[in-house]
Design a protein around this motif. Structure first.
Motif, PDB file in Angstrom:
ATOM      1  N   MET A  20       0.873  -1.163   0.005  1.00  0.00           N
ATOM      2  CA  MET A  20       0.050   0.060   0.176  1.00  0.00           C
ATOM      3  C   MET A  20       0.764   1.388   0.053  1.00  0.00           C
ATOM      4  SD  MET A  20      -3.031   1.105   2.724  1.00  0.00           S
ATOM      5  CE  MET A  20      -3.813   2.644   2.481  1.00  0.00           C
ATOM      6  N   SER A  21       1.790   1.169   0.574  1.00  0.00           N
ATOM      7  CA  SER A  21       2.968   2.497   0.776  1.00  0.00           C
ATOM      8  C   SER A  21       3.484   2.610  -0.483  1.00  0.00           C
ATOM      9  CB  SER A  21       4.168   2.051   1.957  1.00  0.00           C
ATOM     10  OG  SER A  21       4.843   1.275   1.405  1.00  0.00           O
ATOM     11  N   GLU A  22       3.760   1.672  -1.424  1.00  0.00           N
ATOM     12  CA  GLU A  22       4.398   1.620  -2.750  1.00  0.00           C
ATOM     13  C   GLU A  22       3.333   2.225  -3.753  1.00  0.00           C
ATOM     14  OE1 GLU A  22       5.655  -2.178  -3.929  1.00  0.00           O
ATOM     15  OE2 GLU A  22       7.254  -2.267  -2.385  1.00  0.00           O
ATOM     16  N   VAL A  23       2.134   2.106  -3.325  1.00  0.00           N
ATOM     17  CA  VAL A  23       0.937   2.723  -4.319  1.00  0.00           C
ATOM     18  C   VAL A  23       0.841   4.385  -3.932  1.00  0.00           C
ATOM     19  CG1 VAL A  23      -1.503   2.735  -4.914  1.00  0.00           C
ATOM     20  CG2 VAL A  23      -0.129   0.425  -4.466  1.00  0.00           C
ATOM     21  N   VAL A  24       0.963   4.280  -2.802  1.00  0.00           N
ATOM     22  CA  VAL A  24       0.680   5.742  -2.344  1.00  0.00           C
ATOM     23  C   VAL A  24       1.768   6.763  -2.634  1.00  0.00           C
ATOM     24  CG1 VAL A  24       0.739   7.235  -0.396  1.00  0.00           C
ATOM     25  CG2 VAL A  24      -0.763   4.986  -0.288  1.00  0.00           C
ATOM     26  N   LEU A  25       3.003   6.106  -2.499  1.00  0.00           N
ATOM     27  CA  LEU A  25       4.108   6.807  -3.161  1.00  0.00           C
ATOM     28  C   LEU A  25       4.103   7.198  -4.511  1.00  0.00           C
ATOM     29  CD1 LEU A  25       6.934   5.359  -0.865  1.00  0.00           C
ATOM     30  CD2 LEU A  25       6.629   7.662  -1.164  1.00  0.00           C
ATOM     31  N   GLU A  26       3.823   6.102  -5.123  1.00  0.00           N
ATOM     32  CA  GLU A  26       3.656   6.151  -6.711  1.00  0.00           C
ATOM     33  C   GLU A  26       2.588   7.444  -7.051  1.00  0.00           C
ATOM     34  OE1 GLU A  26       2.254   3.818 -10.701  1.00  0.00           O
ATOM     35  OE2 GLU A  26       2.188   2.876  -8.732  1.00  0.00           O
ATOM     36  N   ARG A  27       1.545   7.544  -6.348  1.00  0.00           N
ATOM     37  CA  ARG A  27       0.429   8.326  -6.574  1.00  0.00           C
ATOM     38  C   ARG A  27       1.004   9.776  -6.159  1.00  0.00           C
ATOM     39  NH1 ARG A  27      -1.272   4.629  -8.671  1.00  0.00           N
ATOM     40  NH2 ARG A  27      -3.633   3.706  -8.431  1.00  0.00           N
ATOM     41  N   LEU A  28       1.791  10.073  -5.174  1.00  0.00           N
ATOM     42  CA  LEU A  28       2.312  11.100  -4.904  1.00  0.00           C
ATOM     43  C   LEU A  28       3.467  11.436  -5.761  1.00  0.00           C
ATOM     44  CD1 LEU A  28       2.895  10.512  -1.038  1.00  0.00           C
ATOM     45  CD2 LEU A  28       1.435  12.405  -1.778  1.00  0.00           C
ATOM     46  N   ARG A  29       4.104  10.606  -6.242  1.00  0.00           N
ATOM     47  CA  ARG A  29       5.056  11.186  -7.201  1.00  0.00           C
ATOM     48  C   ARG A  29       4.478  11.787  -8.494  1.00  0.00           C
ATOM     49  NH1 ARG A  29       7.655   6.206  -5.691  1.00  0.00           N
ATOM     50  NH2 ARG A  29       9.749   6.807  -3.973  1.00  0.00           N
ATOM     51  N   LEU A  30       3.293  10.904  -9.067  1.00  0.00           N
ATOM     52  CA  LEU A  30       2.590  11.429 -10.212  1.00  0.00           C
ATOM     53  C   LEU A  30       2.048  12.699  -9.963  1.00  0.00           C
ATOM     54  CD1 LEU A  30       2.307   9.870 -12.699  1.00  0.00           C
ATOM     55  CD2 LEU A  30       0.100   9.013 -11.973  1.00  0.00           C
ATOM     56  N   GLY A  31       1.525  12.840  -8.859  1.00  0.00           N
ATOM     57  CA  GLY A  31       0.707  14.048  -8.339  1.00  0.00           C
ATOM     58  C   GLY A  31       1.719  15.400  -8.674  1.00  0.00           C
ATOM     59  N   LEU A  32       3.130  15.055  -8.228  1.00  0.00           N
ATOM     60  CA  LEU A  32       3.883  16.123  -7.928  1.00  0.00           C
ATOM     61  C   LEU A  32       4.500  16.334  -9.761  1.00  0.00           C
ATOM     62  CD1 LEU A  32       5.980  15.094  -4.958  1.00  0.00           C
ATOM     63  CD2 LEU A  32       4.738  17.199  -5.136  1.00  0.00           C
ATOM     64  N   ASP A  33       4.515  15.280 -10.320  1.00  0.00           N
ATOM     65  CA  ASP A  33       5.006  15.457 -11.706  1.00  0.00           C
ATOM     66  C   ASP A  33       3.917  16.005 -12.641  1.00  0.00           C
ATOM     67  OD1 ASP A  33       7.284  14.009 -11.287  1.00  0.00           O
ATOM     68  OD2 ASP A  33       6.705  12.104 -12.048  1.00  0.00           O
ATOM     69  N   ALA A  34       2.752  15.889 -12.287  1.00  0.00           N
ATOM     70  CA  ALA A  34       1.521  16.522 -12.684  1.00  0.00           C
ATOM     71  C   ALA A  34       1.779  17.981 -12.659  1.00  0.00           C
ATOM     72  CB  ALA A  34       0.080  16.015 -12.569  1.00  0.00           C
ATOM     73  N   ILE A  35       2.026  18.549 -11.332  1.00  0.00           N
ATOM     74  CA  ILE A  35       2.168  19.844 -11.086  1.00  0.00           C
ATOM     75  C   ILE A  35       3.133  20.466 -12.118  1.00  0.00           C
ATOM     76  CG2 ILE A  35       2.789  21.691  -9.446  1.00  0.00           C
ATOM     77  CD1 ILE A  35       1.195  19.994  -7.356  1.00  0.00           C
ATOM     78  N   GLU A  36       4.370  19.737 -11.993  1.00  0.00           N
ATOM     79  CA  GLU A  36       5.435  20.225 -12.492  1.00  0.00           C
ATOM     80  C   GLU A  36       5.373  20.532 -14.180  1.00  0.00           C
ATOM     81  OE1 GLU A  36      10.392  19.896 -12.051  1.00  0.00           O
ATOM     82  OE2 GLU A  36       9.302  17.925 -12.337  1.00  0.00           O
ATOM     83  N   GLN A  37       4.663  19.428 -14.680  1.00  0.00           N
ATOM     84  CA  GLN A  37       4.706  19.280 -16.174  1.00  0.00           C
ATOM     85  C   GLN A  37       3.283  19.976 -16.507  1.00  0.00           C
ATOM     86  OE1 GLN A  37       5.872  15.435 -17.588  1.00  0.00           O
ATOM     87  NE2 GLN A  37       7.241  15.143 -15.841  1.00  0.00           N
ATOM     88  N   LYS A  38       2.579  20.338 -15.642  1.00  0.00           N
ATOM     89  CA  LYS A  38       1.194  20.849 -16.225  1.00  0.00           C
ATOM     90  C   LYS A  38       0.494  19.764 -16.812  1.00  0.00           C
ATOM     91  CE  LYS A  38       1.988  24.705 -14.141  1.00  0.00           C
ATOM     92  NZ  LYS A  38       3.336  24.488 -13.474  1.00  0.00           N
ATOM     93  N   ASP A  39       0.481  18.467 -16.589  1.00  0.00           N
ATOM     94  CA  ASP A  39       0.236  17.491 -17.146  1.00  0.00           C
ATOM     95  C   ASP A  39      -1.314  16.831 -16.944  1.00  0.00           C
ATOM     96  OD1 ASP A  39      -0.309  14.783 -18.312  1.00  0.00           O
ATOM     97  OD2 ASP A  39       1.733  14.439 -19.092  1.00  0.00           O
ATOM     98  N   GLU A  40      -2.305  17.248 -17.596  1.00  0.00           N
ATOM     99  CA  GLU A  40      -3.747  17.027 -17.305  1.00  0.00           C
ATOM    100  C   GLU A  40      -3.957  15.447 -17.224  1.00  0.00           C
ATOM    101  OE1 GLU A  40      -8.376  17.373 -18.761  1.00  0.00           O
ATOM    102  OE2 GLU A  40      -6.794  18.703 -19.591  1.00  0.00           O
TER     103      GLU A  40
END
Length: 226
Positions: free
Chosen positions: A20-40
């Motif tokens: 579960m922690s791996e899934v959560v970390l993946e989601r957090l990284r993806l959310g941060l990447d989305a902010i940085e790249q403005k990726d909808e």
């Protein structure tokens, strides 16, 4: 239930919490990447993936309840199950914060304060979560204390970042010709950035919670629980 099967269920619980922690970390990284790249597309993947984390939480919650109700564990096993239950709660809340990041990304059209390095602070908090889960997996009390120390640094960085945003907003000159829409957009950008900083800081707080519960689990020590 035979003792061997009971021990296997405890180990399975640990493995599932780590997953579960791996899934959560993946989601957090993806959310941060989305902010940085403005990726909808990334942002929507994070938001839509929140149900998976919620389901993992519910499944593991039931596993903990079953182990407590059916096995009546004592001493170290009881602390392990109780700590695991608390940890999945923190992980579920971090999943909610990842969803927030995805939603902020959908609202972000520009970088109004490029001098505020969100990614740098976020990297530290994600490392805290990874270290906290390593401490849980390896039952390492020393890592627990180290995570609590790092959190003080994260809090200071987040405070400085927030102060920078507010100070720059105060000093920023708004032309007399600026429309009400432009002013509202600026305020929305500021609000979004401050919320992003706040949520990143909260991820660090949840990492400390995990470390605190792990320390209690391993050494029956509530020193970090607050």
């Amino acid at each position: 239930m035979p003792r061997e099967s009971y021990q296997e269920r405890l180990e399975t619980l640990r493995e599932d919490v780590l997953y579960m922690s791996e899934v959560v970390l993946e989601r957090l990284r993806l959310g941060l990447d989305a902010i940085e790249q403005k990726d909808e597309e990334m942002a929507r993947e994070v938001i839509e993936g929140d149900h998976e984390i919620n389901q993992l939480y519910l499944d593991l919650e039931q596993d903990c309840i079953d182990l407590l109700a059916l096995q009546q564990p004592v001493a170290s096993d009881l602390r392990f199950i109780a700590a695991s239950f608390k940890i999945i709660t923190d992980l579920e809340r971090m999943g909610d914060l990842a969803t927030n990041l995805g939603e902020y990304s959908l609202e972000a059209e520009r970088d109004v304060f490029p001098e505020v390095d969100i990614q740098e602070v976020a990297d530290v908090t994600l490392e805290m979560v990874e270290s906290a889960m390593d401490a849980y997996a390896e039952e390492d009390p020393e890592q627990c204390y180290a995570i609590a120390d790092i959190d003080d640094e994260v809090d200071e960085r987040c405070e400085r970042a927030s102060e920078t945003v507010v100070r720059d907003l105060i000093e920023r000159e708004i032309d007399a010709d600026s429309s009400e829409q432009e002013i509202e957009q600026l305020m929305a950008d500021v609000s979004r950035l401050l919320l992003t900083i706040r949520d990143i800081e909260r991820v660090g707080d949840h990492a400390v919670n995990i470390a605190a519960r792990t320390l209690y689990m391993v050494e029956n020590d509530d020193d970090l629980i607050y």
